[in-house]
Write a protein that holds these residues in place. Structure first.
Motif, short mmCIF file in Angstrom:
data_model
loop_
_atom_site.label_atom_id
_atom_site.label_comp_id
_atom_site.label_asym_id
_atom_site.label_seq_id
_atom_site.Cartn_x
_atom_site.Cartn_y
_atom_site.Cartn_z
N VAL A 289 0.84 -1.20 0.00
CA VAL A 289 0.00 0.00 0.00
C VAL A 289 0.88 1.25 0.00
CG1 VAL A 289 -1.71 1.32 1.31
CG2 VAL A 289 -1.91 -1.17 1.17
N SER A 290 0.57 2.18 -0.92
CA SER A 290 1.26 3.47 -0.98
C SER A 290 0.55 4.45 -0.05
CB SER A 290 1.27 4.00 -2.41
OG SER A 290 1.60 5.38 -2.43
N ILE A 291 1.20 4.81 1.05
CA ILE A 291 0.58 5.71 2.02
C ILE A 291 0.27 7.08 1.40
CG2 ILE A 291 0.82 6.81 4.28
CD1 ILE A 291 0.43 3.73 4.29
N PRO A 292 1.19 7.70 0.62
CA PRO A 292 0.83 8.98 -0.01
C PRO A 292 -0.39 8.89 -0.91
CG PRO A 292 3.21 8.64 -0.10
CD PRO A 292 2.61 7.36 0.39
N THR A 293 -0.55 7.77 -1.62
CA THR A 293 -1.72 7.61 -2.49
C THR A 293 -3.00 7.56 -1.67
OG1 THR A 293 -0.38 6.36 -4.08
CG2 THR A 293 -2.76 6.17 -4.30
#
Length: 462
Positions: free
Chosen positions: A233-237
């Motif tokens: 999972v991309s936290i910024p996304t």
């Protein structure tokens, strides 16, 4: 000809080193300057990936303040008498340190960032990276207040260290703020699993039975939804999605090691600015309508619904009593109004007061947590039922998260509408206030509704 003109931080460091002696060796040094910022805050959060594991992101619902932290100069965690211990250690760090912050605006200068667990007596493997509480002094803090940005560099100053070391470190971090906006990729959900669905409904039946026997008046029961993804999972996304969809909520992401606790919560616990205190009561929930007419009808029903008004009144009374114990000039409106989000609407009542000089924001957090909106009424009996009967280990879910600065200003929210992300896996959390007339199926449907914002942000699910 030698150029003797010094940069501002160099001048500050000269003054700090002049103050240093054996007593102040390894003391806290903090320097704040106003900077020009051209990059988006979430892009900055993505660009400081080298600090992954220590990053912190926070925005207020009105976008008046955004905080981005990186690195950890000091970490106060898992102490007995958590609130008192944190306050003492924070005061000691500031008294023995050198703080150069001419702006003294709330949220600038050295800060403590982090949060607490819902139940400090609970032991959970899932939350081991966060512990019972964890408050961090970030090495770098970017505070964005409207159109203005302030960068604070905090470190431990040593007499033996070269001044150039500190200057270069600050310059290198500034360069990351102006890096090109990164690309954002979103993971896809490949599996969802409701944890102990039938058992949770049975716990509600047990709770309503005890409420009818007057064991307690209300208890809040939470459940977990486990989600698996096709990639990390991309936290910024996720933050981008939450910012787009949940404009009237606190947006937060707190990293610790390989894990990240993040979400978009509408619920402020307490804010203190120049000794002016604001707490909010947010309890009683309904969906938004498909049309304006339907939305208005649902809102009016919520305002007059006996169950939701009763649940809300529990929260108002408790918060008012807690605030009156440490504040003067406490004011509370006679009735709630609607607080409307994209997917949900809630009953809302603000509580205001003037914080007495002998109290701090951490004292107020200790008095308020958990509110009846997260625990129940009476508090101790409800919490005992949660500890005995709720299968979920809440960790930091439904607990206070936020910040406090060197002047005593700060703000804490209640970490609901949230999830704990571990690589390709996430645990999402949602809860409901249970009173005597609660129906297990209706409460389960309400939690499904409360999961939607995080599910959408994580995997694009509508």
């Amino acid at each position: 000809m030698i150029n003797t003109k010094q940069k501002p931080i160099e001048e500050s460091l000269v003054r700090a080193f002049q103050k240093l002696n054996a007593k102040y060796s390894n003391s806290l040094y903090s320097y704040t300057e106003k900077i020009n910022l051209t990059n988006d805050p979430i892009a900055i959060f993505a660009n400081i990936a080298p600090y992954k594991g220590t990053r912190f992101f926070w925005t207020t619902p009105d976008d008046r303040l955004c905080l981005i932290g990186a690195g950890a100069v000091e970490c106060i965690k898992d102490e007995a008498d958590a609130y008192i211990s944190i306050e003492k250690q924070w005061d000691a760090l500031l008294q023995n340190g050198y703080v150069d912050n001419p702006y003294k605006l709330p949220g600038t200068g050295p800060l403590l960032l982090g949060g607490f667990s819902f139940n400090p007596n609970e032991v959970s493997r899932e939350w081991r990276n966060f512990g019972k509480q964890r408050m961090v002094v970030p090495e770098f803090l970017l505070a964005i207040r409207g159109d203005e940005a302030y960068l604070t560099y905090t470190t431990k100053l040593e007499e033996s260290s070269s001044m150039l070391t500190y200057v270069n470190k600050l310059d290198a971090f500034k360069n990351t703020l102006a890096k090109q906006r990164p690309s954002f990729t979103q993971a896809s959900i490949i599996k969802k699993e409701a944890v102990l669905q039938d058992e949770w409904k049975e716990t509600i039946r047990k709770a309503t039975s005890l409420i009818r026997e007057n064991t307690f008046s209300k208890v809040v029961l939470a459940r977990e939804l486990k989600v698996k993804f096709d990639r990390e999972v991309s936290i910024p996304t996720v933050l981008l999605q939450l910012r787009e969809q949940q404009k009237h909520s606190y947006l937060f992401a707190i990293e610790s090691g390989d894990d990240c606790f993040l979400g978009a919560t509408p619920e402020r616990l307490v804010k203190v600015e120049a000794n002016e205190l604001l707490s909010t009561c947010l309890a009683g929930t309904a969906p938004r309508g498909e049309t304006m007419a339907e939305d208005e009808e649902i809102g009016n029903q919520l305002l007059t619904d006996e169950k939701n008004r009763e649940e809300h009144a529990f929260v108002v009374r408790m918060i008012q009593e807690a605030i009156e114990g440490c504040c003067d000039e406490v004011t509370v409106p006679d009735s709630p109004v609607l607080y409307q989000l994209k997917n949900l609407q809630h009953l809302y009542t603000p509580v205001k007061g003037k914080l007495a000089p002998e109290y701090s924001i951490l004292d107020v957090v200790e008095r308020l947590h958990p509110t009846p909106a997260m625990g129940g009424v009476p508090r101790e009996k409800a919490l005992q039922f949660i500890q005995d009967e709720e299968a979920l280990k809440r960790g930091w879910y439904a607990a206070p998260i936020g910040w406090v600065d060197a002047s005593g200003n700060g703000e804490f929210a209640v970490a609901i509408r949230s999830g704990l992300v571990k690589g390709k896996d996430a645990s999402l959390f949602a809860g409901c206030g249970i009173v005597k007339d609660s129906d297990p199926e209706a409460e389960y449907a309400e939690t499904e509704m409360k999961f939607k914002p995080m599910l959408h942000a994580l995997g694009g699910e509508s």
